[in-house]
Design an enzyme around this catalytic site. Structure first.
Site, PDB file in Angstrom:
ATOM      1  N   ASP A 343      -3.170 -12.508  35.545  1.00  0.00           N
ATOM      2  CA  ASP A 343      -2.601 -12.991  36.794  1.00  0.00           C
ATOM      3  C   ASP A 343      -1.317 -12.206  37.091  1.00  0.00           C
ATOM      4  O   ASP A 343      -0.520 -11.941  36.179  1.00  0.00           O
ATOM      5  CB  ASP A 343      -2.276 -14.484  36.630  1.00  0.00           C
ATOM      6  CG  ASP A 343      -1.798 -15.113  37.917  1.00  0.00           C
ATOM      7  OD1 ASP A 343      -2.580 -15.144  38.878  1.00  0.00           O
ATOM      8  OD2 ASP A 343      -0.629 -15.576  37.953  1.00  0.00           O
ATOM      9  N   GLU A 372      -4.389  -8.575  38.599  1.00  0.00           N
ATOM     10  CA  GLU A 372      -3.888  -8.427  39.963  1.00  0.00           C
ATOM     11  C   GLU A 372      -2.795  -7.363  39.925  1.00  0.00           C
ATOM     12  O   GLU A 372      -1.753  -7.579  39.295  1.00  0.00           O
ATOM     13  CB  GLU A 372      -3.290  -9.742  40.453  1.00  0.00           C
ATOM     14  CG  GLU A 372      -4.306 -10.841  40.689  1.00  0.00           C
ATOM     15  CD  GLU A 372      -3.650 -12.107  41.246  1.00  0.00           C
ATOM     16  OE1 GLU A 372      -4.034 -12.549  42.337  1.00  0.00           O
ATOM     17  OE2 GLU A 372      -2.750 -12.658  40.585  1.00  0.00           O
TER      18      GLU A 372
END
Ligand code: CA
Length: 658
Positions: A343, A372
């Site tokens: 993340d 990400e």
């Protein structure tokens, strides 16, 4: 119980120097803990506790009978070691007891590396991990996978996937939901793990499964929902997904049972990890273990906030980096996890991601690692040091999500009502070509016309995660409804068209659970704590949209059968993928199948987002249709003309055998 433990003699048998903490000018001078980061090592004869906290003046260990509430049964002072690690050894069999550490006069904490905890994760639990292994665990093996190029990832949330009354699953919202065999919806469609098998994906990526803070595990009857991006204990499964959050071994065993069942079904498991921030700071295990060390701070002493959640961790500090690497290693070895999705990976520094990759390669080079490639704010570290999308080129074996193609297909993140290619808008073709090629440098892609990236950011196509939707943002169905004035049948056609781009691209294709049966989230963009009425998948949709499901299934089977769609090597893609001249609103390309060992000599893919049919010139050859007009596989028919017509808002996949 209390007497029994008081009868044990609490003894410190390990060498230590004790006394006042050395004076450090800055946290950068703190020593790094040597060896493993285990803070509790159990044996029936004794349990050794340890905690790294170099600047502490004192660390006390407390033992409890319960995971929450009640007075300590016993407490002891721990002794400082040279590397800033405090230790204490307790004789006797402590299995079933709970413990905390107290650094100076701060809040008690289970430490940073608890492997088992009580309810709500406030206290560590003394557990013999071997007692948590399900039957046959030693024989559990990762399903075969030649490499990242063969991965097809399906993102899911336990609760979305199983909580609806139609799911046919007994353990709704639990780890065990994915273990139950032979589950079906009332309509007779397979659900649960059988649905995953039927779809044909190779990996599930499950939303955060470690212990997080937003669900009160003592009040599970409240039936609250959360995505779980609010980590508390990084190395323990979330109690809310277990059938008994009070029993520390239960969540561990049940998560392993789930992974074992998925592995038996031929599906690998990617874990979503959120090392970039914690639920809060004041009550966090990082802060209460070693204040000032694990987070980034502004010059004025305030916390950095690149996560948008009030804090950002400091992966560049040696102990935080070691923590991330060792935590990942632990999930790979103890739980047999097969990969990680980081993340807000752009908050972490490049060196940390390289070390995670190197550790994973030692275990199995086919393990997936991607994240990400951005942050929610500006991290307190120079851009060139961060694992941002633009730097992925220099982080071998680490991938990032491709927002270039995602937004070129459906429209920008910032405005749910704005469409793009799927809405029939012109000018997005080059960004889609960039995504199809796997975000590598490609002679046919004009980077000056790509929406976000002005240079290729992937060195290899397997570094690109191709997708059009994920848990974040609207579902694709909602987005199409919000951005396009849809006529009858267009939702289905555009949904299929979008996923054809994803599933025939050279990156790793990625789907979000329920897309394959046209689930929606009633237009909610950020459903992280929305009720089940928004997030639950209604499985009666599967029978209703069987045609869409079959299309997804057909595309997945096509990809798996044909190596040309997953060359896995940038040089091969540059040589054997060529974009064809096509009208506006169309992306067309040819793959030289023969050159990459495909039984199909040439493959042509045409994506037409126009509301009318278009004509496209094909390379010479006699073609057959593999996919067309929203049907995949397509009944095998010959297309002899050199110019072929592609139906409105649909994809065409053709192949020649000679
Ligand atoms: Ca929890």
């Amino acid at each position: 119980m209390k007497k029994q433990i008081l009868a044990l003699s609490l003894v410190c048998t390990l060498a230590g120097c004790g006394g006042k903490a050395p004076v450090y000018e800055s946290v950068d001078d703190y020593p790094v803990r040597r060896g493993a980061l285990d803070e509790m090592v159990y044996s029936p004869e004794k349990t050794t506790f340890s905690l790294w906290s170099p600047a502490a003046d004192s660390v006390r260990l407390r033992l409890y009978a319960e995971g929450l509430g009640g007075e300590a049964l016993e407490e002891a002072a721990m002794r400082r070691g040279k590397d800033g690690t405090w230790t204490c050894c307790v004789r006797g069999d402590l299995q079933g007891k709970f413990y905390t550490f107290q650094v100076n006069d701060m809040e008690e904490t289970p430490g940073i590396f608890a492997k088992a905890v009580g309810v709500n994760g406030r206290r560590g639990a003394v557990v013999d991990l071997r007692c948590t292994d399900p039957e046959g665990w030693a024989e559990d093996v990762r399903p075969a996978l030649a490499g990242a190029k063969d991965a097809i990832v399906y993102e899911m949330h336990y609760r979305d996937y199983s909580i609806h009354p139609t799911s046919g699953v007994a353990h709704k919202g639990k780890f065990l939901a994915l273990k139950e065999p032979n589950t079906t919806a009332e309509s007779g469609s397979a659900t649960g793990i059988d649905h995953l098998k039927e779809l044909g994906i190779t990996h599930v990526q499950i939303l955060p499964s470690y212990d997080y803070g937003s669900i009160d595990e003592t009040r599970l009857e409240d039936n609250k929902y959360n995505w779980g991006y609010d980590p508390v204990n990084y190395n323990v499964p979330e109690g809310g997904y277990s059938t008994d959050p009070y029993e520390p071994t239960c969540r561990i065993r049940e998560m392993k049972e789930m992974i074992q069942a998925l592995h038996k079904a031929g599906i690998r498991v990617v874990m979503d990890v959120v090392y970039n921030h914690t639920f809060d700071v004041a009550h966090s295990n990082f802060h209460n273990t070693c204040p000032g060390y694990f987070y980034r701070y502004n010059a004025d002493g305030s916390l950095g906030n690149a996560s948008g959640c009030g804090n950002e961790t400091a992966s560049e500090r040696p102990m935080m980096r070691k923590f991330i690497v060792e935590s990942c290693r632990y999930w790979l070895t103890e739980y047999h996890i097969d990969g990680f999705r980081f993340d807000l990976m752009g908050i972490h520094d490049i060196e940390t991601m390289r070390e995670v990759r190197a550790m994973m390669d030692e275990i199995d080079p086919s393990l997936l690692l991607y994240g990400e490639g951005w942050a929610a704010g500006t991290p307190l570290l120079p851009q060139e040091e961060l694992a941002m999308k633009a730097n992925i080129l220099h982080i071998e074996g680490v991938g990032a999500f491709c927002d270039d193609m995602r937004d070129a297909l459906r429209g920008p993140f910032s405005d749910d009502h704005k469409g793009a290619f799927l809405a029939g808008e012109k000018g997005h073709e080059e960004s889609i070509k960039f995504g199809i090629a796997g975000c590598i440098e490609h002679p046919d892609v004009d980077m000056s016309r790509v929406n976000y990236s002005k240079a290729a950011w992937a060195a290899e196509p397997t570094q690109c995660i191709s997708y059009v939707s994920c848990h974040d943002d609207m579902m694709l169905t909602d987005r199409l409804k919000a951005s396009i004035s849809l006529k009858k049948g267009e939702l289905e056609r555009l949904d299929k068209l979008a996923q054809t781009a994803v599933l025939t691209s050279q990156g790793i294709p990625f789907l979000w659970n329920g897309e394959e049966i046209l689930r929606d989230k009633k237009g909610v963009h950020n459903s992280y704590c929305s009720p089940d009425s928004i997030n639950a998948i209604d499985w009666s949709l599967k029978a209703q949209h069987e045609d869409v499901f079959r299309y997804y299934q057909g595309l997945i089977a096509l990809r798996k059968a044909h190596p040309a769609f997953r060359m896995g090597d940038a040089e091969l893609v540059r040589k054997h993928l060529h974009f064809l001249d096509a009208p506006e609103g169309v992306v067309a390309y040819a793959l030289d199948g023969e050159a990459v060992g495909d039984e199909w000599k040439t493959i042509v893919v045409v994506l037409n987002a126009n509301r009318e049919d278009v004509a496209v010139n094909l390379p010479a050859g006699a073609y057959r249709l593999a996919c067309g007009d929203g049907e995949c596989p397509y009944s095998d028919m010959r297309v002899d003309e050199k110019i072929t017509h592609v139906g409105a808002q649909s994809a065409l996949i053709l192949y020649s055998m000679d």
